[in-house]
Design an enzyme around this catalytic site. Structure first.
Site, short mmCIF file in Angstrom:
data_model
loop_
_atom_site.label_atom_id
_atom_site.label_comp_id
_atom_site.label_asym_id
_atom_site.label_seq_id
_atom_site.Cartn_x
_atom_site.Cartn_y
_atom_site.Cartn_z
N GLU A 167 -6.97 4.29 7.78
CA GLU A 167 -6.88 5.72 7.46
C GLU A 167 -8.16 6.20 6.78
O GLU A 167 -8.59 7.34 6.96
CB GLU A 167 -5.64 5.98 6.58
CG GLU A 167 -4.37 5.88 7.42
CD GLU A 167 -3.15 5.40 6.67
OE1 GLU A 167 -3.11 5.48 5.43
OE2 GLU A 167 -2.21 4.92 7.35
N ASN A 180 0.87 -1.17 0.00
CA ASN A 180 0.00 0.00 0.00
C ASN A 180 0.91 1.23 0.00
O ASN A 180 1.46 1.60 1.03
CB ASN A 180 -0.89 -0.04 1.25
CG ASN A 180 -1.71 1.22 1.41
OD1 ASN A 180 -1.79 2.05 0.50
ND2 ASN A 180 -2.34 1.38 2.57
N GLY A 202 2.21 2.02 10.81
CA GLY A 202 3.11 3.16 10.68
C GLY A 202 3.78 3.57 11.97
O GLY A 202 4.37 4.65 12.06
N LYS A 217 0.17 4.24 -0.38
CA LYS A 217 -0.51 5.42 0.17
C LYS A 217 -0.27 6.64 -0.75
O LYS A 217 -0.16 6.49 -1.95
CB LYS A 217 -0.06 5.68 1.61
CG LYS A 217 -0.18 4.43 2.48
CD LYS A 217 -0.07 4.71 3.94
CE LYS A 217 -0.10 3.39 4.70
NZ LYS A 217 -0.14 3.56 6.14
N HIS A 258 -9.41 0.67 4.82
CA HIS A 258 -8.15 0.87 5.54
C HIS A 258 -8.42 1.79 6.73
O HIS A 258 -9.26 2.68 6.66
CB HIS A 258 -7.12 1.49 4.59
CG HIS A 258 -5.74 1.55 5.18
ND1 HIS A 258 -5.36 2.54 6.05
CD2 HIS A 258 -4.68 0.73 5.05
CE1 HIS A 258 -4.11 2.33 6.43
NE2 HIS A 258 -3.67 1.23 5.84
N GLU A 274 -5.31 -5.46 10.55
CA GLU A 274 -4.32 -4.41 10.78
C GLU A 274 -4.65 -3.68 12.09
O GLU A 274 -5.48 -2.76 12.09
CB GLU A 274 -4.34 -3.39 9.63
CG GLU A 274 -4.01 -3.99 8.29
CD GLU A 274 -3.46 -2.93 7.35
OE1 GLU A 274 -2.33 -3.10 6.89
OE2 GLU A 274 -4.14 -1.91 7.11
N SER A 295 3.36 -2.34 10.43
CA SER A 295 4.81 -2.30 10.68
C SER A 295 5.51 -3.61 10.34
O SER A 295 6.47 -3.99 11.02
CB SER A 295 5.11 -1.88 12.13
OG SER A 295 4.65 -0.55 12.35
C1 PEP Z 1 -0.80 -0.04 6.14
O1 PEP Z 1 -0.94 1.16 6.00
O2 PEP Z 1 -1.63 -0.83 5.67
C2 PEP Z 1 0.37 -0.49 6.88
C3 PEP Z 1 0.37 -1.72 7.32
O3 PEP Z 1 1.39 0.42 7.07
P1 PEP Z 1 2.83 0.12 7.74
O4 PEP Z 1 3.33 -1.17 7.13
O5 PEP Z 1 3.66 1.28 7.36
O6 PEP Z 1 2.61 -0.03 9.19
#
Ligand code: PEP
Length: 259
Positions: free
Chosen positions: A104, A10, A180, A12, A102, A174, A220
């Site tokens: 976000e 992703n 993040g 973003k 997601h 997630e 992460s």
């Molecule tokens: C995500 O935004 O789906 C995500 C898992 O981000 P990160 O790997 O940066 O934590």
């Protein structure tokens, strides 16, 4: 869709056109190193065409073996929805996947389980594989509500889907506190929720359908923590944010799932 290992990036709202092209070409060039894993790249929507060209996508085939996905979409096929992208437009540009709900989108753009449910149905109707994201906040985990929150999100986001439709969906667990932040769930924490999601799918459809659904972990994930996650029985891949922006890191994560 039979259960398989899927590692999706992703991107973003990052990169420019040249960097997006280079990243896609870099992943495609080394795709053979992780041939047992299904790789998906989800660029910003304006770069989907560019990345599709870099991946040499043509119609329903991907000679590079790397697939394209959207990060979001509208649930309507067309109309007066300024700034939005329709499911059929993603298909038209070569996308096979779309990330939906997601955290976000949920926290910054007000998406609810009902919104995600409408989008999931629209994605399936358009022939896209929805990657439906669920996960609890830190407050919810600390209050002991993880299972209740994830159960409500899974049931709400997937409400009204037939067993056949449920078998087409990918779910990404997630935990919001891990996205993040550099703070990854322990393999035990992740496995516990993945097993919960699979058992929910069993009750919503059947154990056979549940066993067929790919459930990714996200939050992460990095090359150095992917192997312990990949070793868990119900973790079938990763949805990767930050580490998907570097070829080595993205492929390093995929390598952990390549067996
Ligand atoms: C995500 O935004 O789906 C995500 C898992 O981000 P990160 O790997 O940066 O934590």
């Amino acid at each position: 869709m039979a259960r398989k290992k899927i590692v999706a990036g992703n991107w973003k709202m990052n990169l420019d056109r040249a960097a997006a092209t280079a990243l896609a070409a870099g992943v495609a060039a080394r795709r053979g190193e992780v041939s047992a894993v299904h790789l998906v790249l989800c660029p910003p929507s304006v770069y989907i065409g560019t990345v599709g060209t870099a991946l040499n996508l043509s119609g329903d085939t991907s000679p590079s073996g790397v697939w394209l996905g959207g990060q979001n979409m509208h649930d309507k096929a067309s109309g007066a929805f300024t700034g939005e992208v329709a499911p059929g437009m993603l298909v038209d540009m070569g996308c096979r996947y779309v990330i939906l709900g997601h955290s976000e989108r949920r926290t910054l753009f007000g998406e609810t389980d009902a919104t995600v449910n409408a989008k999931t149905k629209a994605a399936l109707a358009a022939g896209l594989v929805p990657i439906v994201c669920v996960g609890e906040t830190l407050e919810e985990r600390e209050a002991g509500n993880t299972q209740a929150v994830v159960t409500e999100q899974v049931r709400g986001s997937l409400a009204g889907l037939s067993p056949g439709e449920l078998s087409q969906v990918v779910i990404a667990y997630e935990p919001v506190w891990a996205i993040g932040t550099g703070r990854v769930a322990t393999p035990e924490q992740a496995q516990e929720v993945h097993a919960l999601i699979r058992s929910l799918l069993g009750s919503m459809a059947s154990p056979t359908v549940a066993a067929d659904v790919t459930i990714q972990y996200g939050g992460s994930v990095k090359p150095d923590n992917a192997a312990v996650l990949a070793a868990q029985p119900d973790i079938d891949g990763a949805l990767v944010g930050g580490a998907s922006l570097k070829v080595d890191d993205f492929l390093g994560i995929a390598a952990a799932f390549n067996s």
